[in-house]
Design a protein around this motif. Structure first.
Motif, PDB file in Angstrom:
ATOM      1  N   PRO A 127     -77.908 -55.194 -37.729  1.00  0.00           N
ATOM      2  CA  PRO A 127     -76.876 -55.054 -38.746  1.00  0.00           C
ATOM      3  C   PRO A 127     -75.556 -55.688 -38.315  1.00  0.00           C
ATOM      4  O   PRO A 127     -75.182 -55.643 -37.132  1.00  0.00           O
ATOM      5  CB  PRO A 127     -76.732 -53.535 -38.901  1.00  0.00           C
ATOM      6  N   LEU A 128     -74.858 -56.267 -39.277  1.00  0.00           N
ATOM      7  CA  LEU A 128     -73.602 -56.952 -38.989  1.00  0.00           C
ATOM      8  C   LEU A 128     -72.583 -55.999 -38.360  1.00  0.00           C
ATOM      9  O   LEU A 128     -71.800 -56.406 -37.493  1.00  0.00           O
ATOM     10  CB  LEU A 128     -73.036 -57.555 -40.282  1.00  0.00           C
ATOM     11  N   LEU A 129     -72.587 -54.755 -38.773  1.00  0.00           N
ATOM     12  CA  LEU A 129     -71.687 -53.754 -38.197  1.00  0.00           C
ATOM     13  C   LEU A 129     -71.901 -53.626 -36.689  1.00  0.00           C
ATOM     14  O   LEU A 129     -70.936 -53.549 -35.911  1.00  0.00           O
ATOM     15  CB  LEU A 129     -71.917 -52.401 -38.873  1.00  0.00           C
ATOM     16  N   VAL A 130     -73.150 -53.616 -36.261  1.00  0.00           N
ATOM     17  CA  VAL A 130     -73.473 -53.490 -34.840  1.00  0.00           C
ATOM     18  C   VAL A 130     -73.060 -54.751 -34.096  1.00  0.00           C
ATOM     19  O   VAL A 130     -72.464 -54.692 -33.009  1.00  0.00           O
ATOM     20  CB  VAL A 130     -74.976 -53.215 -34.656  1.00  0.00           C
ATOM     21  N   THR A 159     -75.841 -66.185 -30.742  1.00  0.00           N
ATOM     22  CA  THR A 159     -76.204 -64.951 -30.051  1.00  0.00           C
ATOM     23  C   THR A 159     -77.375 -64.266 -30.746  1.00  0.00           C
ATOM     24  O   THR A 159     -77.482 -64.276 -31.969  1.00  0.00           O
ATOM     25  CB  THR A 159     -75.017 -63.979 -29.997  1.00  0.00           C
ATOM     26  N   LEU A 160     -78.243 -63.661 -29.943  1.00  0.00           N
ATOM     27  CA  LEU A 160     -79.376 -62.921 -30.488  1.00  0.00           C
ATOM     28  C   LEU A 160     -79.434 -61.492 -29.981  1.00  0.00           C
ATOM     29  O   LEU A 160     -80.153 -60.671 -30.534  1.00  0.00           O
ATOM     30  CB  LEU A 160     -80.688 -63.643 -30.162  1.00  0.00           C
ATOM     31  N   GLY A 161     -78.686 -61.191 -28.925  1.00  0.00           N
ATOM     32  CA  GLY A 161     -78.726 -59.833 -28.401  1.00  0.00           C
ATOM     33  C   GLY A 161     -77.689 -59.603 -27.325  1.00  0.00           C
ATOM     34  O   GLY A 161     -76.925 -60.498 -26.964  1.00  0.00           O
ATOM     35  N   TRP A 162     -77.670 -58.400 -26.806  1.00  0.00           N
ATOM     36  CA  TRP A 162     -76.656 -57.978 -25.855  1.00  0.00           C
ATOM     37  C   TRP A 162     -76.690 -58.798 -24.577  1.00  0.00           C
ATOM     38  O   TRP A 162     -75.650 -59.175 -24.047  1.00  0.00           O
ATOM     39  CB  TRP A 162     -76.870 -56.497 -25.540  1.00  0.00           C
ATOM     40  N   GLU A 163     -77.899 -59.096 -24.078  1.00  0.00           N
ATOM     41  CA  GLU A 163     -77.999 -59.808 -22.808  1.00  0.00           C
ATOM     42  C   GLU A 163     -77.405 -61.200 -22.899  1.00  0.00           C
ATOM     43  O   GLU A 163     -76.670 -61.634 -22.000  1.00  0.00           O
ATOM     44  CB  GLU A 163     -79.468 -59.881 -22.350  1.00  0.00           C
ATOM     45  N   ASP A 164     -77.711 -61.949 -23.962  1.00  0.00           N
ATOM     46  CA  ASP A 164     -77.153 -63.296 -24.026  1.00  0.00           C
ATOM     47  C   ASP A 164     -75.654 -63.264 -24.312  1.00  0.00           C
ATOM     48  O   ASP A 164     -74.902 -64.068 -23.777  1.00  0.00           O
ATOM     49  CB  ASP A 164     -77.924 -64.207 -24.992  1.00  0.00           C
ATOM     50  N   MET A 165     -75.201 -62.320 -25.115  1.00  0.00           N
ATOM     51  CA  MET A 165     -73.750 -62.203 -25.348  1.00  0.00           C
ATOM     52  C   MET A 165     -73.004 -61.998 -24.029  1.00  0.00           C
ATOM     53  O   MET A 165     -71.986 -62.640 -23.768  1.00  0.00           O
ATOM     54  CB  MET A 165     -73.453 -61.016 -26.268  1.00  0.00           C
ATOM     55  N   ARG A 166     -73.497 -61.081 -23.216  1.00  0.00           N
ATOM     56  CA  ARG A 166     -72.836 -60.808 -21.929  1.00  0.00           C
ATOM     57  C   ARG A 166     -72.860 -62.033 -21.032  1.00  0.00           C
ATOM     58  O   ARG A 166     -71.874 -62.359 -20.356  1.00  0.00           O
ATOM     59  CB  ARG A 166     -73.524 -59.641 -21.224  1.00  0.00           C
ATOM     60  N   GLY A 191     -75.624 -65.722 -36.316  1.00  0.00           N
ATOM     61  CA  GLY A 191     -76.274 -66.531 -37.333  1.00  0.00           C
ATOM     62  C   GLY A 191     -77.184 -65.710 -38.222  1.00  0.00           C
ATOM     63  O   GLY A 191     -77.373 -64.506 -38.014  1.00  0.00           O
ATOM     64  N   PRO A 192     -77.798 -66.349 -39.215  1.00  0.00           N
ATOM     65  CA  PRO A 192     -78.659 -65.618 -40.155  1.00  0.00           C
ATOM     66  C   PRO A 192     -79.827 -64.901 -39.488  1.00  0.00           C
ATOM     67  O   PRO A 192     -80.173 -63.780 -39.865  1.00  0.00           O
ATOM     68  CB  PRO A 192     -79.152 -66.722 -41.098  1.00  0.00           C
ATOM     69  N   GLY A 193     -80.461 -65.528 -38.487  1.00  0.00           N
ATOM     70  CA  GLY A 193     -81.585 -64.883 -37.816  1.00  0.00           C
ATOM     71  C   GLY A 193     -81.175 -63.627 -37.096  1.00  0.00           C
ATOM     72  O   GLY A 193     -81.856 -62.589 -37.159  1.00  0.00           O
ATOM     73  N   CYS A 194     -80.046 -63.702 -36.410  1.00  0.00           N
ATOM     74  CA  CYS A 194     -79.519 -62.543 -35.697  1.00  0.00           C
ATOM     75  C   CYS A 194     -79.159 -61.425 -36.672  1.00  0.00           C
ATOM     76  O   CYS A 194     -79.453 -60.253 -36.435  1.00  0.00           O
ATOM     77  CB  CYS A 194     -78.293 -62.988 -34.893  1.00  0.00           C
ATOM     78  N   ARG A 195     -78.542 -61.813 -37.783  1.00  0.00           N
ATOM     79  CA  ARG A 195     -78.113 -60.811 -38.773  1.00  0.00           C
ATOM     80  C   ARG A 195     -79.304 -60.143 -39.460  1.00  0.00           C
ATOM     81  O   ARG A 195     -79.212 -58.998 -39.894  1.00  0.00           O
ATOM     82  CB  ARG A 195     -77.187 -61.453 -39.807  1.00  0.00           C
ATOM     83  N   ALA A 196     -80.419 -60.860 -39.569  1.00  0.00           N
ATOM     84  CA  ALA A 196     -81.616 -60.275 -40.171  1.00  0.00           C
ATOM     85  C   ALA A 196     -82.239 -59.223 -39.257  1.00  0.00           C
ATOM     86  O   ALA A 196     -82.920 -58.309 -39.720  1.00  0.00           O
ATOM     87  CB  ALA A 196     -82.639 -61.372 -40.476  1.00  0.00           C
ATOM     88  N   HIS A 197     -81.963 -59.343 -37.964  1.00  0.00           N
ATOM     89  CA  HIS A 197     -82.550 -58.433 -36.975  1.00  0.00           C
ATOM     90  C   HIS A 197     -81.642 -57.263 -36.642  1.00  0.00           C
ATOM     91  O   HIS A 197     -82.106 -56.145 -36.396  1.00  0.00           O
ATOM     92  CB  HIS A 197     -82.871 -59.224 -35.700  1.00  0.00           C
ATOM     93  N   ASP A 208     -69.379 -62.611 -50.529  1.00  0.00           N
ATOM     94  CA  ASP A 208     -69.460 -61.198 -50.148  1.00  0.00           C
ATOM     95  C   ASP A 208     -69.836 -61.030 -48.677  1.00  0.00           C
ATOM     96  O   ASP A 208     -69.314 -60.142 -47.991  1.00  0.00           O
ATOM     97  CB  ASP A 208     -70.466 -60.466 -51.028  1.00  0.00           C
ATOM     98  N   GLU A 209     -70.750 -61.869 -48.190  1.00  0.00           N
ATOM     99  CA  GLU A 209     -71.150 -61.785 -46.795  1.00  0.00           C
ATOM    100  C   GLU A 209     -69.983 -62.112 -45.872  1.00  0.00           C
ATOM    101  O   GLU A 209     -69.757 -61.440 -44.862  1.00  0.00           O
ATOM    102  CB  GLU A 209     -72.317 -62.743 -46.533  1.00  0.00           C
ATOM    103  N   CYS A 210     -69.218 -63.140 -46.229  1.00  0.00           N
ATOM    104  CA  CYS A 210     -68.041 -63.499 -45.435  1.00  0.00           C
ATOM    105  C   CYS A 210     -66.977 -62.405 -45.513  1.00  0.00           C
ATOM    106  O   CYS A 210     -66.337 -62.086 -44.510  1.00  0.00           O
ATOM    107  CB  CYS A 210     -67.473 -64.839 -45.914  1.00  0.00           C
ATOM    108  N   ALA A 211     -66.809 -61.823 -46.691  1.00  0.00           N
ATOM    109  CA  ALA A 211     -65.827 -60.748 -46.857  1.00  0.00           C
ATOM    110  C   ALA A 211     -66.200 -59.543 -46.005  1.00  0.00           C
ATOM    111  O   ALA A 211     -65.334 -58.906 -45.380  1.00  0.00           O
ATOM    112  CB  ALA A 211     -65.732 -60.348 -48.327  1.00  0.00           C
ATOM    113  N   GLN A 212     -67.494 -59.221 -45.958  1.00  0.00           N
ATOM    114  CA  GLN A 212     -67.942 -58.100 -45.131  1.00  0.00           C
ATOM    115  C   GLN A 212     -67.637 -58.363 -43.662  1.00  0.00           C
ATOM    116  O   GLN A 212     -67.173 -57.471 -42.938  1.00  0.00           O
ATOM    117  CB  GLN A 212     -69.442 -57.867 -45.317  1.00  0.00           C
ATOM    118  N   ALA A 213     -67.904 -59.584 -43.210  1.00  0.00           N
ATOM    119  CA  ALA A 213     -67.645 -59.931 -41.810  1.00  0.00           C
ATOM    120  C   ALA A 213     -66.161 -59.788 -41.488  1.00  0.00           C
ATOM    121  O   ALA A 213     -65.784 -59.268 -40.429  1.00  0.00           O
ATOM    122  CB  ALA A 213     -68.123 -61.352 -41.527  1.00  0.00           C
TER     123      ALA A 213
END
Length: 279
Positions: free
Chosen positions: A58-61, A25-32, A50-56, A88-93
């Motif tokens: 925030p994981l919280l969002v 997933t990269l954004g709201w439109e593809d998720m839907r 994935g990492p690219g999505c997370r760089a763009h 730590d990244e997995c724990a945050q997720a």
């Protein structure tokens, strides 16, 4: 239906002779569009950050968006962290409500990969979450070369990490824009024979032809195909078509909404192909 763990959707797939799509997933439109396609096909879906999505974003969002879609969906939806590169990244997720995490230690020495993956798996299981690991490095098109999975090492990895799924390197490559991969079925079968109870995962599924994806799923050799590039290409074509059709368009929502229909159609075809049990 609602939130599901990776194990809850992959174990039935393995025993039933079909596979589940792990969709990048990269954004709201593809998720839907992905969830709508899963509902239309009446099949579970794995939404992957994935990492690219997370760089763009925030994981919280991402967690809030994916969990919302899962909670209103009529089919099981797995909210999955793809290619987590640290504990730590997995724990945050996990803390944010992801129902599955992948720890990627595939570039590490074998024992270090086992030890780190086992720690993440223990953390995940304590929280009621699934864990995917990777043994054997899956390379990138025009980038880092793959290191094939050794079947004996995969068996050791499975036994010592207690992961719920194993990503393997058997000719598959990330970021391929055409279906030019030839999966090493002999190596894959050897891994499956030594890891009989663990669902296997193919990353770089866009490079594998639909026919071979279907065959590997039906044979019970692969329970999850990660698909990203193929659907990003669909998005790109749909976006260009929308802007060509109406070059004066400027409203972001109106433009991006035009991509959802084509993405949903392409995703339905992928999902239908992986469900050999229904043909």
């Amino acid at each position: 239906m609602t939130l599901a763990t990776l194990s809850e959707v992959l174990q039935p797939a393995k025993s039933g002779g079909y596979a589940i799509a792990g969709l990048v997933t990269l954004g709201w439109e593809d998720m839907r569009a992905f969830v709508a396609a899963a509902e239309a096909e009446d099949t579970p879906v794995i939404l992957q950050a994935g990492p690219g999505c997370r760089a763009h974003t925030p994981l919280l969002v991402l967690a809030a968006m994916m969990r919302h879609l899962a909670q209103i969906a009529r089919v099981p939806v797995v909210v999955h962290l793809d290619h987590g590169h640290s504990y730590d990244e997995c724990a945050q997720a996990i803390d944010l409500g992801f129902t599955s995490v992948m720890y990627d230690g595939s570039r590490l020495p074998l024992q270090e990969n086992i030890d780190r993956t086992a720690a993440v798996a223990a953390l995940a299981h304590a929280a009621g979450v699934s864990c995917e690991g990777e043994i054997g490095f899956v390379g990138y098109d025009a980038g880092a070369a793959s290191t094939g999975t050794d079947p004996a090492e995969a068996a050791l990895f499975s036994a010592q990490t207690a992961v719920d799924a194993i990503a393997v390197s058997v000719g598959n490559v990330h970021l391929q824009t055409t279906s030019k991969t030839s999966i090493d079925t002999a190596r894959l079968t050897a891994i499956a024979d030594l890891c009989p109870n663990i669902p296997l995962v193919i990353h770089g599924g866009s490079g594998v032809s639909p026919n071979q994806r279907r065959q590997l799923a039906a044979a019970g050799l692969v329970s999850k195909f990660n698909i990203g590039t193929e659907l990003r290409q669909t998005f790109g074509r749909a976006l260009r078509d929308a802007l060509t059709e109406k070059p004066e368009a400027f409203d972001r929502i109106a433009i991006l909404s035009k991509t959802e229909g084509p993405i949903m159609t392409a995703t339905k075809a992928i999902m239908h192909n992986l469900r050999a049990d229904r043909s």
